[in-house]
Each structure stands twice: as structure tokens, then as C-alpha cells.
Scaffold this active site. Structure first.
Site, mmCIF file in Angstrom:
data_model
loop_
_atom_site.group_PDB
_atom_site.id
_atom_site.type_symbol
_atom_site.label_atom_id
_atom_site.label_comp_id
_atom_site.label_asym_id
_atom_site.label_seq_id
_atom_site.Cartn_x
_atom_site.Cartn_y
_atom_site.Cartn_z
ATOM 1 N N LYS A 103 25.770 35.163 38.659
ATOM 2 C CA LYS A 103 26.392 36.460 38.397
ATOM 3 C C LYS A 103 27.863 36.249 38.052
ATOM 4 C CE LYS A 103 27.335 37.266 43.323
ATOM 5 N NZ LYS A 103 27.096 38.144 44.482
ATOM 6 N N ARG A 158 24.418 48.305 52.808
ATOM 7 C CA ARG A 158 24.779 48.485 51.406
ATOM 8 C C ARG A 158 23.611 49.021 50.580
ATOM 9 N NH1 ARG A 158 27.462 43.407 48.567
ATOM 10 N NH2 ARG A 158 25.332 42.581 48.539
ATOM 11 N N TYR A 197 61.472 40.095 38.444
ATOM 12 C CA TYR A 197 61.566 41.542 38.544
ATOM 13 C C TYR A 197 61.927 41.958 39.964
ATOM 14 C CZ TYR A 197 59.393 42.120 33.946
ATOM 15 O OH TYR A 197 59.127 42.096 32.602
ATOM 16 N N MET A 227 53.629 40.020 33.627
ATOM 17 C CA MET A 227 52.366 40.194 32.914
ATOM 18 C C MET A 227 51.899 38.898 32.264
ATOM 19 S SD MET A 227 51.396 42.913 29.905
ATOM 20 C CE MET A 227 51.567 44.343 30.975
#
Length: 638
Positions: free
Chosen positions: A40, A139, A263, A311
Site C-alpha cells: 500500500k 476501526r 523564517y 518550502m
């Protein structure tokens, strides 16, 4: 994503590590436990295009996945085995999944109705695995801790539109006590809802941690995901990490003490520093949680991320790595030299499981597989990376293998090392070394009498290197297994033996012993006797000259060349090889020859539980159809 043009970083996948992990896990599990390999999330970011062929090569017969897109990729790789969806799917997804042969995960009574409705609309039975909440994951499992839930679960298993082949669950955490308690509840509750006595319904709840740490959790089948890729310490470090995430230093600058970095003025330098810019950022899956906590490897040493990840870039302090320079390799995950950024390192820095990051890296960054490709076109490629022997030894190794195979082809006793040395004129000590090499790669096997015979890899290589018609046989085998509920086989002749080249196994097929490379006497299976379809009594006498009939096959199997001729004549008159007396167990096998240029080159057979009525009309029709199609494909390749 597949590697193409240069970018700021890339992912490297070590094929050898994945193959090693599969072999190691299989050895730990033993032959009695089924192995579902989970791919998966594009094989946990490692790439289905890279991983699925490796699994096929390692003879994994069941692959777990989540989406139809993944199923399409697995089928495109050439895998013809079973597919298991490891989560509930919606109506449209189930409907589309039929074309791939996906076995659906049933996530509750209502969901069972959805899947059954699709089956009814399409006029098929859908194979299914019914999930129970025995492990208290809460679940998608049926709650069967009280009578109403048990009744609902039994109703799902009894639905004629579903072919329930499994009862399953999933452990919520990697804790031994928790796993043991959940396994005990699953054992009790699965027995309450399903008849598990005959093995027709497989029970499974263990994934990598439970399967490798606690044998009591394995039941009939385990689902291995993280372990395939080396992301576990459940076997004490014997598995290998298969992924490296790599970049290069783009720029380096020096800044004085007191400067702020990144930043929001994320970091203030406490000393003069050299900072290297790495051209990857959160858009590439380098999560901001690694700001100030993560590390990379440069020149085999660790360097800390010092800024707030942007980013498309981040900064590391390389002051201690002088003379680090632009262009130096940077490893975010995996090994460099003797050092490694491990899953444990990533989890400490990230505050969550490593898969949360490396799955994204593998899907966002260009991906490159390295190590031998998972095909046996290069017979002697060692899956651990090197070459088995030098070119001169290659010739000698082939001579030894040919000598052993020739003995079997002529139905003669095997050769020991001394006889191999005499036959091939190779020095005795060299024969000993080369036969050890060939045994370690399973091209030769040595029996209890120290005689050498062809090993399983020899036969698997023969299958891979065969003609296009054999590759096209996958569809035929898969259809026969699915529609008839049998094991479907392609077999070729090798003297007095039949050699199984390719197969598709059905949950209802009865005989679970089949495997690639399985060798059987040609006269006492349906598949083998189909290879003798055109043989005259004189030709049968030549092929079967000197074979040992006594003690081979079932109590009513042929015991002479003449008796083989009698059953051959009987079956040719019926237009179908029908074998039942050849087996000790209650098994039937029906077969037809595949031809090229009019000559028999292989057989197509189906094998399953004995039925008093013999071959049904459907069995005859499907065998005739696919034997004809494969014959046409073989003729077209001439």
C-alpha cells in the site's frame, strides 16, 4: 515518482535489501504460515514498479494493497498471484476491483451488503476477508463480543454472493502484552463465527511487529508491510533498510555569531558558523517538525538542521565538517559510509512514526532502484549485489549444472562431487567450492546421499527465459483458478519428469504443495501425462526406460510402461487427460497439451478436490479454450 530530470533530491531503493528482507522473514515464519506482502501507499514509498517484481521473484503468492491504482500497478508488473485489499472499499471501487481479482476487506455488516450488492449486479462471487474487532482497534471490524454480533458475522460468512476466504483483524499497537491479549480474543471469536478446521478460511491479524515477535499471533497468514522495507527491529537488526533519501549541498555561506537564521528568526547562532543550503523543503516532504531537531549525513558525519524548514530548502550547520563544499552528498534518511539516519532517528526528531515521512519522500521525489533487477535474465546475478563467480568459473559452474541436470533428464542416479569432477574434468577442490556456490543460490541441491540435483532456481530461470506464450499464460491460469476454484498449472517435460513452471493457486484448490520448480514423475500426474499425449507405445518405452514405478503415486497408479499406455489410450479417447488414481489424496487433475508447430511443448492442467462426476462441462470447455489460445500464441512466436 520515477526519476527523470535532475532535481534537488532523490530517493534510492536497494532491491537487494528488499529481497534479503523477504528471505529473512520467510525463514523466520517457516513454511506453515502464509505470507502476504503489503505494498500500500506505493510500496510504502519504495515503488510498486520496483518492489512487485522482487516479490514475484521471491515466489510471494499474495500481495496486500489499498487502492485499485496499486492493483493496476501490481498487475502491470507481471504479478499473477492473489491480491488482498487491506481496508474497506466503496461500492465503485469494489466494482472496478473485480477486473484485478481483488479480495475485499469486509468492514462491517453494512459494508458486507455493499460488496455483496456489487457481486450480485455483476453476476460473480467476490472473495472476501471479514474483519473482526477482536483486537479492539475500533476501526472497521465487526464487534462479535456478544451474541448479536456473532449472528451478524455468521450471516456475512453465509452470504452466497461472497466467497469468504479469510477472517481477519488488526493490532492497534506494538506492545507484546496487548498483542497477546488481542490474539487470544481473535482466536476465540474467529472460531465462534467461522469453521476454521479445514483451512478453507484463513485467519490473520498479525503485521510485522506481531508476526516477528510473537508466533502465537501468526495463525494461518501474516501481513508484512514495514518489515519488507527494513523498518523494524523486531528481528534484532537482521533486516536491512531499503531506502536512502539523498540531496547535495547547493550553497555554503559563513555567518557571524549572533546572526539569526530562517523564517521567524528561528535560530540565533551562538558562534561563527558555516551553513549549507540543502535544496529540499516541506513541499518535498521534509516536514517542518524536523526544524531544529533533524539531522543529515555529510561526509559520513552528522549535521543538524538549524533553521525553520522552508518550502524548498533548509539549512544545516557544517562548521565542523570543513572542508564541506557545494556538491557534497547529503543523506536525509539511510546510510552514508558507516553512519546512518535510521527510522529511530527520524521518529525522535519528527515526534511520529518514520513512515509518516518516508512514504511521502518516496512518492514526492524522483525514485531510483539500484541492485540487480528482479528478473532472472542474468542467471548468475547474486541478489546481494556481487557476481557469483568470475567468467572462467561461470563456464565451469554451468558445466557442473548441466552434468547434474543431464543425469535427471535421463532418469539416472545423481552424481556426487567426485563423479561431477570426473564427468566435467574439473579439479575436485574447485568442484566443491562451485557446488557450494550453486547450492547457496539454489541452482543445485544435495540430497541425504550427497548426490546433486537441479535446484528450484534452475527451474524458475527456465520459466522466466521461456517464450512469449508462457507470459501470456498468466491470464489463463488466473481465470481457471478463479472460475473453477482449482489450482491451475503450466508444466513442461524434462525427460521422465514433469517440471512445474507457472501456477495460480486457488483457496479451494485442495493440494497446497504446488510451487515453481516442483518436479514430478511424468507418468503419474495429469499434467505430466498430457505431455505424453502424442507418444506411441514405443516412444513411451524410450522415455520411461529404467524409471522406478513401484512406490510412486497412489495405490492404483500405473506400475509399468504398458499400464501408462492403457490410461493414455483411455484419456485420448475422451479428449482429456483425467488423473485421479495417481494420487494418494482425494485429488483430481485434468489436463490438455499445449503445442507449437504441432508438437507438444507443455501442458495446461487444473488440480482440485476430487469430484465423483469427474470433469464438468465448464472444466472441459475452459481447458480446451485456453490450451487452444496458448497453442495459437506459441505458433505465432515461431
Amino acid at each position: 515518482m520515477t526519476a527523470s530530470t535532475p532535481t534537488g533530491g532523490w530517493v534510492e531503493i536497494d532491491r537487494n535489501a528488499i529481497s534479503h528482507n523477504v528471505r529473512t522473514i520467510r525463514a523466520e515464519l517457516g513454511p506453515e504460515v502464509g505470507f502476504c506482502a503489503v505494498v500500500k501507499a506505493d510500496a510504502y514509498g519504495h515503488g510498486i514498479d520496483i518492489v512487485a517484481p522482487l516479490l514475484d521473484e521471491q515466489r510471494i503468492g499474495l500481495i496486500g494493497l489499498a487502492s485499485n491504482e496499486e492493483a493496476a500497478a501490481v498487475r502491470a508488473s507481471g504479478f499473477t498471484g492473489r491480491l488482498l485489499r487491506v481496508r474497506p472499499a466503496g461500492r465503485d471501487e469494489v466494482d472496478d476491483g473485480i477486473r484485478f481479482g481483488i479480495e475485499e476487506w469486509i468492514g462491517g455488516a453494512e459494508h458486507a451488503g455493499t460488496v455483496a450488492g456489487v457481486a450480485a449486479a455483476r453476476g460473480v462471487r467476490i472473495r472476501a476477508h471479514v474483519s473482526l474487532n477482536s483486537t479492539e482497534l475500533g476501526r472497521d471490524g465487526l464487534e462479535v463480543g456478544e451474541p448479536r454480533g456473532v449472528h451478524a458475522a455468521r450471516g456475512v460468512l453465509a452470504d452466497p454472493r461472497l466467497d469468504v476466504v479469510g477472517v481477519c483483524s488488526h493490532f492497534p499497537c506494538e506492545d507484546e502484552a496487548d498483542v497477546m491479549a488481542g490474539a487470544a480474543r481473535f482466536d476465540e471469536q474467529s472460531r465462534a463465527v467461522a469453521d476454521v478446521s479445514d483451512g478453507a478460511v484463513a485467519r490473520h491479524c498479525a503485521t510485522t511487529f506481531a508476526a516477528l515477535r510473537l508466533p502465537q499471533s501468526r495463525f494461518d497468514l501474516v501481513r508484512i508491510g514495514a518489515g519488507l522495507y527494513g523498518d523494524t527491529d523486531a528481528l534484532g537488526g537482521s533486516l536491512r533498510a531499503a531506502m536512502r533519501v539523498v540531496s547535495r549541498i547547493a550553497a555554503i555561506n559563513s555567518y557571524p555569531r549572533g546572526s539569526t537564521v530562517g523564517y521567524d528568526r528561528w535560530h540565533r547562532l551562538e558562534a561563527d558558523a558555516r551553513l549549507a543550503l540543502i535544496p529540499l523543503g516541506y513541499a518535498d516532504g521534509v516536514h517542518r517538525s524536523l526544524s531544529g531537531t533533524g539531522e543529515v549525513l555529510i561526509r559520513g558525519r552528522r549535521a543538524r538542521i538549524v533553521d525553520r524548514i522552508a518550502m524548498n530548502s533548509f539549512l544545516v550547520d557544517v562548521s565542523h565538517l570543513d572542508p564541506a563544499t557545494p556538491g557534497d552528498e547529503v543523506v536525509l534518511f539511510g546510510a552514508q559510509g558507516d553512519e546512518a539516519i535510521t527510522s529511530a532517528d527520524v521518529e525522535r526528531a519528527h515526534g511520529n512514526i518514520a513512515a509518516d515521512l518516508y512514504v511521502a519522500w518516496g512518492r514526492l521525489l524522483p525514485r531510483r532502484g539500484w541492485g540487480p533487477p528482479a528478473r532472472m535474465a542474468e542467471v548468475w546475478a547474486d541478489r546481494r549485489g556481487g557476481v557469483v563467480v568470475a567468467s572462467s568459473s561461470l563456464v565451469q559452474g554451468l558445466s557442473l549444472l548441466d552434468a547434474a541436470v543431464e543425469q535427471e533428464r535421463r532418469a539416472r542416479p545423481g552424481l556426487n562431487a567426485s563423479r561431477l569432477a570426473d564427468t566435467t574434468d574439473i579439479e575436485r577442490s574447485r568442484v566443491s567450492r562451485l557446488t557450494r556456490e550453486l547450492q547457496s543460490r539454489q541452482f543445485l541441491r544435495r540430497d541425504d546421499d550427497s548426490l546433486f540435483w537441479a535446484g528450484t532456481e534452475y527451474f524458475r530461470t527456465a520459466a522466466v527465459l521461456n517464450a512469449a506464450w508462457l507470459r501470456e499464460s498468466r491470464v489463463a491460469l488466473r481465470t481457471l483458478a478463479a472460475q473453477l476454484g482449482v489450482n491451475a498449472l503450466i508444466t513442461v517435460a524434462d525427460g521422465a519428469r514433469g517440471v512445474l513452471l507457472r501456477y495460480e493457486r486457488s483457496a479451494d484448490g485442495g493440494d497446497r504443495s504446488i510451487r515453481a520448480g516442483l518436479v514430478t514423475p511424468i507418468w503419474c500426474t495429469g499434467a505430466g501425462r498430457a505431455l505424453l499425449w502424442d507418444h506411441t507405445p514405443e516412444q513411451l518405452a524410450v522415455v520411461l526406460d529404467g524409471v522406478q514405478f513401484i512406490g510412486v503415486g497412489g495405490p492404483t497408479a500405473p506400475r509399468s510402461v504398458d499400464e501408462v499406455g492403457v490410461v493414455q489410450e483411455r484419456d485420448r479417447a475422451e479428449g482429456l487427460i483425467s488423473a485421479a488414481e495417481e494420487y494418494d489424496e482425494r485429488i483430481d487433475e485434468f489436463a490438455l497439451p499445449i503445442r507449437r508447430g504441432g508438437e507438444v511443448i507443455a501442458s495446461l492442467a487444473v488440480r482440485g478436490r476430487h469430484r465423483a462426476q469427474g470433469a464438468t462441462r465448464e472444466t472441459r470447455a475452459l481447458l480446451a479454450r485456453f490450451a487452444g489460445e496458448l497453442t495459437a500464441a506459441a505458433d505465432a512466436s515461431v
